[in-house]
Enzyme design. Structure first.
Site, PDB file in Angstrom:
ATOM      1  N   GLY A 123     -24.598   8.080 -21.699  1.00  0.00           N
ATOM      2  CA  GLY A 123     -24.244   6.727 -22.125  1.00  0.00           C
ATOM      3  C   GLY A 123     -24.785   5.675 -21.193  1.00  0.00           C
ATOM      4  O   GLY A 123     -25.599   5.963 -20.288  1.00  0.00           O
TER       5      GLY A 123
ATOM      6  N   MET B 165     -23.329   3.990 -18.827  1.00  0.00           N
ATOM      7  CA  MET B 165     -22.900   4.089 -17.441  1.00  0.00           C
ATOM      8  C   MET B 165     -23.382   5.349 -16.747  1.00  0.00           C
ATOM      9  O   MET B 165     -23.480   5.393 -15.530  1.00  0.00           O
ATOM     10  CB  MET B 165     -21.372   4.042 -17.358  1.00  0.00           C
ATOM     11  CG  MET B 165     -20.796   2.645 -17.370  1.00  0.00           C
ATOM     12  SD  MET B 165     -19.062   2.677 -16.935  1.00  0.00           S
ATOM     13  CE  MET B 165     -19.148   3.265 -15.258  1.00  0.00           C
TER      14      MET B 165
ATOM     15  N   VAL C  32     -21.812  12.452 -19.234  1.00  0.00           N
ATOM     16  CA  VAL C  32     -20.520  13.110 -19.390  1.00  0.00           C
ATOM     17  C   VAL C  32     -20.765  14.616 -19.398  1.00  0.00           C
ATOM     18  O   VAL C  32     -21.574  15.119 -20.183  1.00  0.00           O
ATOM     19  CB  VAL C  32     -19.820  12.683 -20.693  1.00  0.00           C
ATOM     20  CG1 VAL C  32     -18.485  13.396 -20.838  1.00  0.00           C
ATOM     21  CG2 VAL C  32     -19.618  11.168 -20.718  1.00  0.00           C
TER      22      VAL C  32
ATOM     23  N   LYS D 254     -17.256  12.296 -15.744  1.00  0.00           N
ATOM     24  CA  LYS D 254     -18.185  11.207 -16.062  1.00  0.00           C
ATOM     25  C   LYS D 254     -18.878  10.802 -14.773  1.00  0.00           C
ATOM     26  O   LYS D 254     -18.234  10.366 -13.806  1.00  0.00           O
ATOM     27  CB  LYS D 254     -17.456  10.018 -16.687  1.00  0.00           C
ATOM     28  CG  LYS D 254     -18.376   8.854 -17.001  1.00  0.00           C
ATOM     29  CD  LYS D 254     -17.763   7.884 -17.996  1.00  0.00           C
ATOM     30  CE  LYS D 254     -17.838   8.421 -19.404  1.00  0.00           C
ATOM     31  NZ  LYS D 254     -17.497   7.406 -20.421  1.00  0.00           N
TER      32      LYS D 254
ATOM     33  N   ASP E 282     -14.623  -2.025 -26.200  1.00  0.00           N
ATOM     34  CA  ASP E 282     -15.665  -1.231 -26.851  1.00  0.00           C
ATOM     35  C   ASP E 282     -15.045  -0.220 -27.818  1.00  0.00           C
ATOM     36  O   ASP E 282     -15.330   0.974 -27.764  1.00  0.00           O
ATOM     37  CB  ASP E 282     -16.523  -0.517 -25.806  1.00  0.00           C
ATOM     38  CG  ASP E 282     -17.833   0.005 -26.398  1.00  0.00           C
ATOM     39  OD1 ASP E 282     -18.249  -0.490 -27.462  1.00  0.00           O
ATOM     40  OD2 ASP E 282     -18.435   0.903 -25.783  1.00  0.00           O
TER      41      ASP E 282
END
Length: 326
Positions: free
Chosen positions: A25, A27, A30, A45, A138
């Site tokens: 993703g 950031m 995962v 994460k 989000d």
């Protein structure tokens, strides 16, 4: 920081062994990990390298991780730990499927299952709004996890888990996220109009929940387009058909709730997700409350007289709703 085995960030962090990557993703990544002593499966994460080198971001990340770790709600993915050396945090592993993949599958949700999903989402976000003053920012199908083993398993309230609380706020705090800057924070199809200018509050979450319920009820998102700017302009200016106009099987009460969520003016939406949840609980087909309300032809934010009208003490309706007299 890949290791000799390939693209794993590390082989092991403390008591946790890295198994396989689940997703990538904005950031970071995962990963599915296993506690080597207990044998239990969790999720890690891992932050992207550019965020690991930003000390200010790391401080905010740790603060947010602590905040989310203290959330206590049965429909929130729990955060269990944080590792400063490898800039990752550990979360509950939900075995199942996210709502995005479920909606793309051959599984057809019943009306009752759609209600279960949206009630769980509204209640969970409402808890975050009221109890800890936390905005999600989000809300989208991929952040709604459903703990079912097969597509044929029934969906229960306890099956629903929301994830990624506070992540969008961290990112938006580190950079100006507007259309003019070329960056936006959130997922375009589910963003409230004000989010395209970098602003968001609890009512922005309400808007996103409205988009999600619109999709559940009708099978389509209210706004789409070939570019981000087209989608933005539709969110800001266009009025979608009400769900019951697209599908006459959609209860009028649910359609009313959705369209109030999608008001362009945040003041005309439910003011937080807890208020939205209360409205959903009142939106039972064939009963009183909002089930006695219809949407006028103008739709949300249409150029109409905004004088408020009430049909009972304490009741309030938007200018896009017209109360049926009985």
């Amino acid at each position: 920081m890949p290791d000799a085995d390939g693209d794993k960030p590390v082989r092991r962090v403390g008591d946790y062994e890295f198994l396989d990557r689940l997703a990538v993703g904005g950031m970071g990544e995962v990963w599915r990990v296993r506690h080597v002593t207990l044998g239990a499966i969790y999720v890690a994460k891992v932050l992207r390298p550019e965020y690991r080198e930003d000390e200010q971001f790391l401080r905010r990340f740790l603060h947010e991780a602590r905040l989310v770790a203290n959330l206590r709600h049965p429909n929130i993915v729990q955060v269990f730990g944080y590792d400063t050396e490898h800039t990752l945090y550990l979360m509950e592993y939900v075995e199942g499927i996210d709502l995005d993949h479920l909606l793309r599958s051959k599984r057809i949700l019943t009306y009752e299952e759609k209600r279960i999903v949206i009630e769980a989402v509204a209640d969970t976000i409402g808890y975050a709004h009221r109890e800890v003053d936390l905005i999600h920012r989000d809300i989208k199908p991929s952040n709604v996890l459903i703990a079912i083993r097969t597509l044929d398993d029934p969906i229960k309230r306890s099956s629903i888990k929301l994830t990624d609380f506070g992540i969008a706020r961290l990112l938006s705090a580190s950079q100006r996220v507007t259309m003019s800057s070329g960056m936006v924070m959130g997922t375009l199809h589910y963003m409230a109009p004000e989010q395209f200018e970098g602003d968001a509050d609890k009512r922005s979450d309400v808007y996103s929940i409205g988009v999600l319920y619109y999709q559940l009820l009708t099978g389509s998102i209210p706004f789409d387009g070939p570019t981000a700017f087209v989608i933005r302009d539709k969110h800001v200016n266009d009025v979608p058909p009400a769900p019951h106009e697209l599908d006459p099987d959609v209860p009028l009460a649910d359609s009313v709730v959705v369209m109030r969520c999608l008001e362009k003016d945040p003041d005309r939406r439910y003011q937080d997700a807890a208020e939205l949840y209360d409205a959903l609980m009142s939106a039972e087909p064939g009963t009183g409350g909002v089930a006695r309300t219809i949407i006028s032809q103008g739709g949300p934010t249409a150029p109409v007289d905004r004088t408020q009208v009430t049909d009972q003490p304490g009741a309030r309706r938007t200018a896009t709703e017209e109360t049926l007299l009985t």
